[in-house]
Enzyme design. Structure first.
Site, PDB file in Angstrom:
ATOM      1  N   GLU A  69     -32.925  32.997   4.968  1.00  0.00           N
ATOM      2  CA  GLU A  69     -32.804  32.069   6.098  1.00  0.00           C
ATOM      3  C   GLU A  69     -32.614  30.660   5.545  1.00  0.00           C
ATOM      4  O   GLU A  69     -33.441  30.186   4.758  1.00  0.00           O
ATOM      5  CB  GLU A  69     -34.072  32.101   6.959  1.00  0.00           C
ATOM      6  CG  GLU A  69     -34.235  33.344   7.795  1.00  0.00           C
ATOM      7  CD  GLU A  69     -35.508  33.303   8.641  1.00  0.00           C
ATOM      8  OE1 GLU A  69     -35.414  33.500   9.851  1.00  0.00           O
ATOM      9  OE2 GLU A  69     -36.601  33.086   8.073  1.00  0.00           O
ATOM     10  N   SER A 123     -42.267  30.243   4.631  1.00  0.00           N
ATOM     11  CA  SER A 123     -42.046  31.240   5.680  1.00  0.00           C
ATOM     12  C   SER A 123     -42.530  30.752   7.040  1.00  0.00           C
ATOM     13  O   SER A 123     -42.203  31.351   8.060  1.00  0.00           O
ATOM     14  CB  SER A 123     -42.759  32.547   5.316  1.00  0.00           C
ATOM     15  OG  SER A 123     -44.127  32.306   5.061  1.00  0.00           O
ATOM     16  N   HIS A 144     -35.547  30.305   2.922  1.00  0.00           N
ATOM     17  CA  HIS A 144     -36.613  31.305   3.022  1.00  0.00           C
ATOM     18  C   HIS A 144     -36.132  32.652   2.495  1.00  0.00           C
ATOM     19  O   HIS A 144     -35.347  33.343   3.138  1.00  0.00           O
ATOM     20  CB  HIS A 144     -37.072  31.425   4.481  1.00  0.00           C
ATOM     21  CG  HIS A 144     -38.132  32.461   4.685  1.00  0.00           C
ATOM     22  ND1 HIS A 144     -38.264  33.158   5.875  1.00  0.00           N
ATOM     23  CD2 HIS A 144     -39.114  32.935   3.857  1.00  0.00           C
ATOM     24  CE1 HIS A 144     -39.266  34.004   5.758  1.00  0.00           C
ATOM     25  NE2 HIS A 144     -39.793  33.884   4.558  1.00  0.00           N
ATOM     26  N   ASN A 200     -39.557  35.628  11.378  1.00  0.00           N
ATOM     27  CA  ASN A 200     -41.004  35.716  11.610  1.00  0.00           C
ATOM     28  C   ASN A 200     -41.376  35.388  13.049  1.00  0.00           C
ATOM     29  O   ASN A 200     -42.324  35.952  13.596  1.00  0.00           O
ATOM     30  CB  ASN A 200     -41.761  34.804  10.642  1.00  0.00           C
ATOM     31  CG  ASN A 200     -41.929  35.443   9.276  1.00  0.00           C
ATOM     32  OD1 ASN A 200     -41.920  36.661   9.151  1.00  0.00           O
ATOM     33  ND2 ASN A 200     -42.057  34.630   8.242  1.00  0.00           N
TER      34      ASN A 200
END
Length: 718
Positions: free
Chosen positions: A463, A430, A451, A501
């Site tokens: 992702e 992540s 991800h 993120n």
């Protein structure tokens, strides 16, 4: 052949029976766009003039029947004023009425999906014959509108008010068994017999065995319920539907008003009510957001399809690390049909991964979504192993070990030595740079990020992260595997936090600054939940895991020190130091107890305020509007930065990443749509009021230039 158009054919099917066949020459599915509707008018004209007309079958030459209106045309229509929309809609309603008023019995042969306008057309025919494999429904509420071609008028008259309210307000797709039970269709037959059965039904009408005219009279008349019965039906529905829809989605409640008013009227008067209510919703900002989301989702799927076409499917996968995440990946792969090896270095860890898969499958079994045979079949596709013995057959590996760069590099190098040269390796990281992790590999071109979001089985986004040396072949194979797992992949370029993120942590930065200024985290949560987020920032941190967030926060600060580094201890640091990690250890911003269903129940913990002494500023009653601004400005600016820097290829993919990855409020359409809706000039002016809070609140030069030029992220001028 009486007509051979671009979307519709008209031909004789039997003596006196004519077929109106939808078969778009330039598309894989049938939709009711303006060109098709023009052809439909011609087709109706042609069949109505046949001297031997005994009946008409509406059918499809595609796998689906008609999947609905052409949504790409919606925004142009919705740009008009209400009066123009009503006039346009009533013109289309008259076209559908012509089907209902044809001088001979009509039957729809529903061989596949019949949704939205496609199902409304079928409702206008006298009878409906449905394949046992087909689905029908009116999903318009998911776009912020409701059926506008007679669906709110005809469905209640066919299946009753209670059923119709449930069908339309939920927008659910109904399988053949449910549709027949509710009497929305008249017969369900084997797939290959649909057209034959429809022709036979028309023939029986021609022979007088069925009174199709009585069916028409029923659909043209008011609903046969007295005033008390109507009141009971709608008042009970308003409570249930209103609670489910919530304050941000007006369409379901507008449906109830429209059906309630229309059910006391004749068909044509009720259709006028439908058109006027539809026009009000069409002009609503929520509708524009939801229609925009649909179109963005189509764009994301189109990009994925392009990658898929370049890759062979993954026939054998593997996951390294058998914790909750690894078990989730194994379950998802196996449940969608791709066999997977699950490797760990400890037997108890493998058991944990198998237990996770077993638990998820048991839940599916309990809800009736699978049977015991399917559960066993899925579990058999997960092969636990302590060695790399069978890895030479693996096409793609998902590394899901602990989030530590050195550990991951060691594991990646180990697995590479046991794989075929063209096998793809992915890392479910992540935060850690894909380019940095690739340094451990001899074939970095065969490596990328994959991800997943937790919990894997629920979160739709994956992702797919391109490192500096990642090949397009590796991206294509990974996208294809994500799609095969039932996920929505979005390809992004490598940077700290990648896309989701990286955007989320400025939002958390806004939250930490509010706490430092004396805001009550409980109030911040409530305000942001009212704004539309599924959970407020404090609750979200508890769900993500404060320890996970603390680690990611450090990565972001190192990667973007000028705007994501902070001086001194903030609220995330404090919670981490206290060991209050959230749901995983039952103590975070809130405390958690397990409810009857085994899920963590959020409860207030009064001692938290005391524990935050020093990072919680003097209590301040900060206005809701300021809380929203201070939370949303950093998130929106960071989204714009990601687009400008090429971390993500398009505004559509950026917005969908936030919708699917962190639950950005769908009715607001995504961060960049939100900026378009507000107007960049107004947003930059708002941000100026908070610029003293630091670089997170300062729009980019490009944003300022776009604002000055009146530009938007999704075309046109504001």
């Amino acid at each position: 052949m009486l007509m051979d158009g671009q979307a519709i054919q008209v031909k004789a099917l039997d003596e006196g029976i004519y077929g109106v066949i939808f078969d778009a020459k330039s598309d894989a599915v049938n939709t009711l766009g303006s060109a098709t509707l023009a052809e439909l008018e011609q087709a109706i004209e042609i069949v109505s003039k046949q001297s031997d007309l005994g009946g008409v079958v509406f059918a499809s030459g595609k796998e689906s029947f008609i999947v609905g209106a052409d949504i790409t045309e919606f925004n142009a229509m919705f740009d008009h004023d209400e009066e123009t929309i009503v006039t346009h809609l009533m013109g289309l309603q008259k076209l559908i009425n012509r089907i209902e008023d044809l001088p001979a019995p009509t039957v729809s042969a529903i061989n596949g999906l019949a949704l939205g306008g496609g199902f409304e057309l079928a409702l206008a025919t006298d009878y409906r014959v449905m394949s046992e494999q087909a689905k029908v429904g009116l999903p318009e509420v998911k776009l912020g509108i409701y059926p506008g071609w007679g669906g709110t008028v005809r469905l209640p008259r066919l299946i009753g008010i209670d059923n119709a309210n449930e069908w339309i307000c939920t927008g659910a797709e109904k399988r053949a068994k449910a549709a027949l039970k509710d009497q929305a269709v008249d017969a369900v037959v084997k797939h290959e017999l649909v057209l034959e059965a429809a022709i036979d039904l028309v023939r029986q009408c021609m022979q007088g065995r069925f009174d199709y005219q009585a069916r028409r009279d029923e659909k043209n008349s008011p609903v046969k319920l007295n005033t008390v019965e109507q009141m009971m039906a709608f008042e009970s529905a308003k409570g249930v539907i209103g609670a489910k829809a919530g304050p941000h989605y007006p369409a379901p409640m507008q449906v109830l008003k429209t059906v309630q008013k229309g059910c006391t009227l004749t068909r044509d008067k009720a259709l006028e009510v439908e058109a006027k209510g539809f026009a009000k919703l069409a002009r609503n900002e929520v509708t524009r957001s939801l229609v925009g989301l649909f179109l963005k989702d189509q764009h994301v799927k189109k990009v994925s399809k392009k990658y898929e076409s370049q890759a062979e499917p993954v026939r054998q996968a593997a996951v390294l690390g058998a914790g909750i995440m690894g078990g989730g990946v194994a379950y998802q792969s196996a449940s969608k049909g791709t066999p997977i090896l699950m490797k760990d270095i400890r037997t108890d860890a493998l058991q944990l991964g198998l237990d996770e898969a077993n638990k998820l499958l048991a839940g599916q079994l309990k809800r009736g979504r699978i049977d015991a045979a399917k559960m066993a079949q899925t579990l058999n596709r997960i092969v636990p192993t302590l060695s790399y013995g069978d890895f030479e057959q693996v096409d793609l590996v998902v590394e899901a070990v602990v989030e530590n760069e050195q550990v991951k590099k060691s594991v990646l190098a180990d697995v590479e030595a046991h794989l075929a040269e063209d096998a793809i390796i992915t890392s479910n990281t992540s935060t850690i740079s894909i380019t940095a992790l690739a340094e451990a590999l001899k074939r970095p071109e065969n490596f990328c990020g994959m991800h997943f979001f937790n919990p894997v089985h629920k979160m739709p986004l994956v992702e797919v992260i391109r490192g500096e040396k990642t090949s397009e072949a590796a991206i294509a194979k990974t996208v294809a595997y994500a799609k095969a797992m039932g996920k929505t992949p979005i390809v992004v370029n490598d940077c700290p936090g990648f896309l989701v993120n990286r955007i989320l942590f400025p939002y958390f930065g806004g939250f930490a600054a509010l706490i430092a200024d004396g805001a009550d985290f409980r109030k911040v949560d409530k305000v942001m939940e009212r704004f539309g987020w599924p959970m407020g920032p404090a609750y979200l941190l508890d769900v993500v895991g404060v320890d996970t967030a603390h680690h990611a926060d450090r990565v972001m600060a190192a990667g973007f020190p000028n705007r994501m580094e902070h001086e001194g201890e903030n609220v995330i640091d404090r919670m981490f130091q206290l060991g209050r990690f959230g749901q995983k250890n039952s103590e975070g911003f809130y405390r958690y107890e397990t409810d009857r269903k085994g899920k963590p129940k959020k409860l207030d913990d009064p001692k938290v305020d005391e524990l935050l002494a020093g990072v919680l500023g003097d209590a301040a009653d900060i206005a809701d509007e300021e809380i929203i601004a201070r939370m949303m400005i950093p998130l929106c600016i960071e989204t714009a930065r990601c687009l400008e820097e090429g971390i993500v290829d398009s505004a559509a993919e950026a917005d969908m990443g936030l919708i699917y990855g962190i639950g950005f409020p769908p009715f607001r359409g995504g961060a960049l749509h939100y900026l378009d809706q507000m107007g960049l000039a107004a947003f930059c002016e708002l941000a100026q009021n908070y610029s003293h809070l630091g670089p997170l609140y300062q729009p980019t030069e490009k944003m300022l230039a776009m604002a000055a030029a009146g530009q938007t992220y999704f075309g046109g001028e504001k």
